[in-house]
Every structure is written in C-alpha cells, then in structure tokens.
Design an enzyme around this catalytic site. Structure first.
Site, PDB file in Angstrom:
ATOM      1  N   HIS A  78       0.959  -1.165  -0.210  1.00  0.00           N
ATOM      2  CA  HIS A  78       0.163  -0.135  -0.028  1.00  0.00           C
ATOM      3  C   HIS A  78       0.818   1.283   0.110  1.00  0.00           C
ATOM      4  CE1 HIS A  78       0.249   1.475   4.184  1.00  0.00           C
ATOM      5  NE2 HIS A  78       0.409   0.237   4.689  1.00  0.00           N
ATOM      6  N   ASP A  80      -0.173   4.584   0.419  1.00  0.00           N
ATOM      7  CA  ASP A  80      -0.678   5.674   1.260  1.00  0.00           C
ATOM      8  C   ASP A  80      -0.080   5.653   2.639  1.00  0.00           C
ATOM      9  OD1 ASP A  80      -2.510   3.142   1.729  1.00  0.00           O
ATOM     10  OD2 ASP A  80      -3.334   4.298   3.229  1.00  0.00           O
ATOM     11  N   ASP A 111       6.375   2.089   6.726  1.00  0.00           N
ATOM     12  CA  ASP A 111       5.048   1.809   6.366  1.00  0.00           C
ATOM     13  C   ASP A 111       4.312   2.577   5.237  1.00  0.00           C
ATOM     14  OD1 ASP A 111       2.540   0.854   6.706  1.00  0.00           O
ATOM     15  OD2 ASP A 111       1.983   1.898   8.583  1.00  0.00           O
ATOM     16  N   GLU A 145      -5.412   2.261   2.320  1.00  0.00           N
ATOM     17  CA  GLU A 145      -5.207   1.077   3.195  1.00  0.00           C
ATOM     18  C   GLU A 145      -5.224   1.477   4.906  1.00  0.00           C
ATOM     19  OE1 GLU A 145      -3.186  -1.839   6.248  1.00  0.00           O
ATOM     20  OE2 GLU A 145      -2.546  -0.045   5.682  1.00  0.00           O
ATOM     21  N   GLU A 146      -4.458   2.588   4.830  1.00  0.00           N
ATOM     22  CA  GLU A 146      -4.377   2.972   6.321  1.00  0.00           C
ATOM     23  C   GLU A 146      -5.719   3.525   6.884  1.00  0.00           C
ATOM     24  OE1 GLU A 146      -1.887   2.986   8.156  1.00  0.00           O
ATOM     25  OE2 GLU A 146      -0.147   2.898   7.127  1.00  0.00           O
ATOM     26  N   GLU A 171       4.390  -5.139   3.799  1.00  0.00           N
ATOM     27  CA  GLU A 171       4.417  -4.490   5.026  1.00  0.00           C
ATOM     28  C   GLU A 171       5.609  -4.914   6.090  1.00  0.00           C
ATOM     29  OE1 GLU A 171       2.070  -2.278   6.616  1.00  0.00           O
ATOM     30  OE2 GLU A 171       0.021  -2.796   5.601  1.00  0.00           O
TER      31      GLU A 171
HETATM   32 ZN    ZN Z   1       0.852  -0.079   6.623  1.00  0.00          ZN
END
Ligand code: ZN
Length: 397
Positions: A78, A80, A111, A145-146, A171
């Site tokens: 991801h 974002d 992340d 995703e966040e 991740e």
């Molecule tokens: Zn993440």
C-alpha cells in the site's frame, strides 16, 4: 551462476536505484484518499523498469505485471501513509527522503513505501532475467489501506477480477516471514431513552445511564475473550461515546458508544455482535458501520468495517516456499511470526481465502512513529526475495 546468486548480484547492483526510488516517492506526500501524484510517479517508474503491463484500475490502484504464466502470484504494497504527527518530534523533514548513513529517512519509508521500492527492483530483475516461468507476477501498489485495510484488494478481487493463487504482503517484517495477524471490526451501540426536564429525572429514561452500564459490561467481556496460541487474545474496548439531549437541562434520549474489537482465531462478525448483545442485555441496537469514502478517482466501493482474521499453518506450502526463499537470500532461516497490526491480507486471505505471507523491509515498531527510517540493506534483500520467490514456488510444487 545459479538463479539465487544471479538475483543477489543484481539486487546489489541496483541497491542505489532502489534507495533512490524510495527517496523519490517519500518526497510525494500520499495520505489515504490523496494518492494520485504518487501513483502517477510509480507508474512512470514501472514503465521505465520495463514491466510487461502497467495500468491503473477503476479505484486508483496501480498494477504492474511481469510474465505470462498461467498461475498468478501477486506482491502488494500500500502506498498511502498516515500523517506526520507533531513535526517538533521529527529530527528531519518527514518528506525529505534523505539517504544517509545506509538509511532512507522519512514518513512512509517503513510503512510501507520501502516495500514498494523493493518491488519495483524485484520486477526489474525478473524482466532482465527474461523470466517466463509458470507465474504471471502482479505487483500491486494499492491505496487507502491506512483508512480501510483491505478495501483496495476487495476491489481488485471482486471488481477487477484479479484473483491470485497467492499473495505476498510487503508491510514491514524486519525481513521475517509472517503468516497471520488478528482481525478487527468496529461496532456502534445505540441506546434510546426518553427525555424529561432535568429537574425531575424520574419522569424520563436516561440513555447515558444505559450506556454506562453497558460500558462496564464491555469491560468485563474483554476479560472473558478467548485466546489463540499463535495470534494471541481478542480484545474489546469502548473508544468513543456521544449523547443527544434537547438541552443540558434535560434527560438525554439517545446515546451512542463506539467499540474497537480485535478478533482472534475463530471469532467472526456474527459471533462478536452476538457477544456484545448478550453482554449488554439492554434494549440497544448494535450496528457495524459502513466505510464509504470515495477514492481519489471518485470511486465509492463501500464495505462494512469488518476486517477478518487470517493465518496460514506453519507447514502450508506457501509458508514453506517463503521460508526457503528467505533462507536463500538471508543465508539463515528467517524468523516466522505474525504482525501485531492489520494489513490488506484481511480481504485477501480473511475474506477471500487466498493464501498470504508477509515479507518486508523495515522494523514495524517505526510504523506511524516520528523519525521513521529504513536500512538500505533491507531494501536490497527484499528486492532479491521478490525476484526469487516465483522460481522457488515453481520448484517447490
Ligand atoms: Zn501499513
């Protein structure tokens, strides 16, 4: 030279390229729902790296493919990030993307734009090796995703019909091999009462008192929740409360309590709602709220805020292949473990039963923290792992 050595050599050759790509995408802020610019930059990077196909889907995810094989492996990052938090706690600008002392610095390095940068190099290596094995390898750069973990993949599977045989989540795992994590869900509990003048409370029915009794019942319920030897214990907590009343001098006729629920193995939406209803014993309405925020492309793909638990057995063929690939790259067996937080695998494995494993650069304790940074060594090793995995999967059938 064997395949592993060839891949390791190329990953070392591309070490600076990987770090530079990460630096560039860290310099483009990409909060959930605001990923358009970083997706455009990544798209150019995939095209320059020679991927066989590059496209953006209807939600706004970026999909790059290498290979034409009948089986499908997907590798996901991801792209974002969460916001910076208090800037005074950062020693450098969170969007500097500085490469310094063997580290890349900035928001999203761990992340999890580091996974994304390593994936680009992994795909580039596969292309240069002329990979034409039995896998089509999809590299997915996903959004939102966040804000709503798994929504992007629910869209890929259900709307784009991209249904892989197996998926790697990139991740941060500190280069460990992960095989599960707890699920989660949100609940709202709505209580109704009857308003009356505040000077004569006995004439009314106070919705706040109902919710207070319920809150204590939820605290007790938390103690009784079950545990799983691998994933740990489920949990429940009241995280917000709001009431309504005609005035501050009146008995409230409505109250809403928000619950955060972490789900361990065997716990589902139905079982969790049923437990809350039974624990409260009041006449209350329990609902699972909907996430319906539009993506940067304006697409609304609503889903309930339920993110199912997933795990694979330690001897699952995909876990074994992941361990083998990691061992070849690292020179020693990886730590096999689980994430504490939640990932896109809630949709891929939790909802749709598609096997997932995790392998990613960076230490997860730095996720969402100030002074987030990632070792360039990790990026190099992760890029080699992503390039090697399709070969290992093919051999280990
Ligand atoms: Zn993440």
């Amino acid at each position: 030279m064997n395949t592993t050595e060839q891949i390791k050599e190329k990953a070392a050759e591309y070490r600076d390229y990987t770090a530079e790509n990460l630096s560039r995408i860290v310099q483009i802020p990409s909060l959930s729902g605001e990923e358009e610019a970083v997706i455009a930059r990544l798209k150019t990077m995939l095209e320059e790296a020679g991927f066989d196909d590059v496209r953006i889907d209807g939600l706004g995810n970026l999909i790059g493919r290498v290979g034409y094989g009948p089986k499908t492996l997907a590798i996901d990052a991801h792209i974002d990030t969460v916001d910076t938090g208090d800037l005074a706690q950062w020693e450098t600008d969170p969007f500097s993307g500085l490469v310094r002392g063997g580290l890349v610095l900035g928001r999203g390095t761990v992340d999890q734009k580091g996974g994304a940068a390593s994936m680009i190099t992994g795909g580039r290596i596969l292309k240069e090796m002329g990979y034409d094995g039995e896998y089509s390898v999809y590299f997915t750069f996903t959004i939102m995703e966040e804000d709503c973990d798994g929504l992007c993949w629910k869209y890929l599977i259900e709307a784009e019909k991209l249904v892989p045989d197996c998926v790697v989540i990139t991740e941060p795992t500190n280069l460990g091999l992960y095989r599960g994590h707890r699920g989660r869900m949100e609940m709202e509990v709505h209580f109704s009462g009857r308003s009356a003048h505040g000077s004569a409370p006995e004439r009314g029915d106070n919705a706040i008192y109902k919710s207070c009794r319920a809150g204590l019942a939820i605290e007790a319920l938390h103690q009784r929740l079950k545990t799983d030897p691998f994933l740990g214990k489920g949990s429940i907590a009241v995280t917000y409360i709001a009431s309504q009343s005609p005035s501050l001098c009146a008995i409230p006729d409505g109250c809403m309590m928000h619950l955060d629920r972490r789900l361990t193995w065997g716990e589902t939406l139905e079982s969790a709602v049923q437990e809350v209803t039974a624990a409260i014993g009041e006449d209350a309405r329990v609902i699972v709220p909907l996430y319906d925020r539009p993506s940067y492309r304006g697409t609304v793909f609503a889903q309930d805020k339920y993110f199912p638990t997933w795990k694979l057995a330690e001897d699952h063929p995909f876990v074994r292949a992941g361990v083998k690939a990691a061992t070849l790259i690292l020179g020693e067996a990886p730590r096999v473990d689980k994430w504490v937080f939640s990932t896109n695998a809630v949709a891929i494995c939790g909802r749709h039963g598609i096997p997932c494993i995790g392998f990613g650069p960076g230490n997860e304790v730095l996720a969402h923290a100030p002074n987030e940074h990632i070792p360039v060594d990790h990026l190099q090793q992760a890029s080699a792992f992503y390039a090697l995995l399709p070969f290992v999967l093919e051999q280990s059938r």
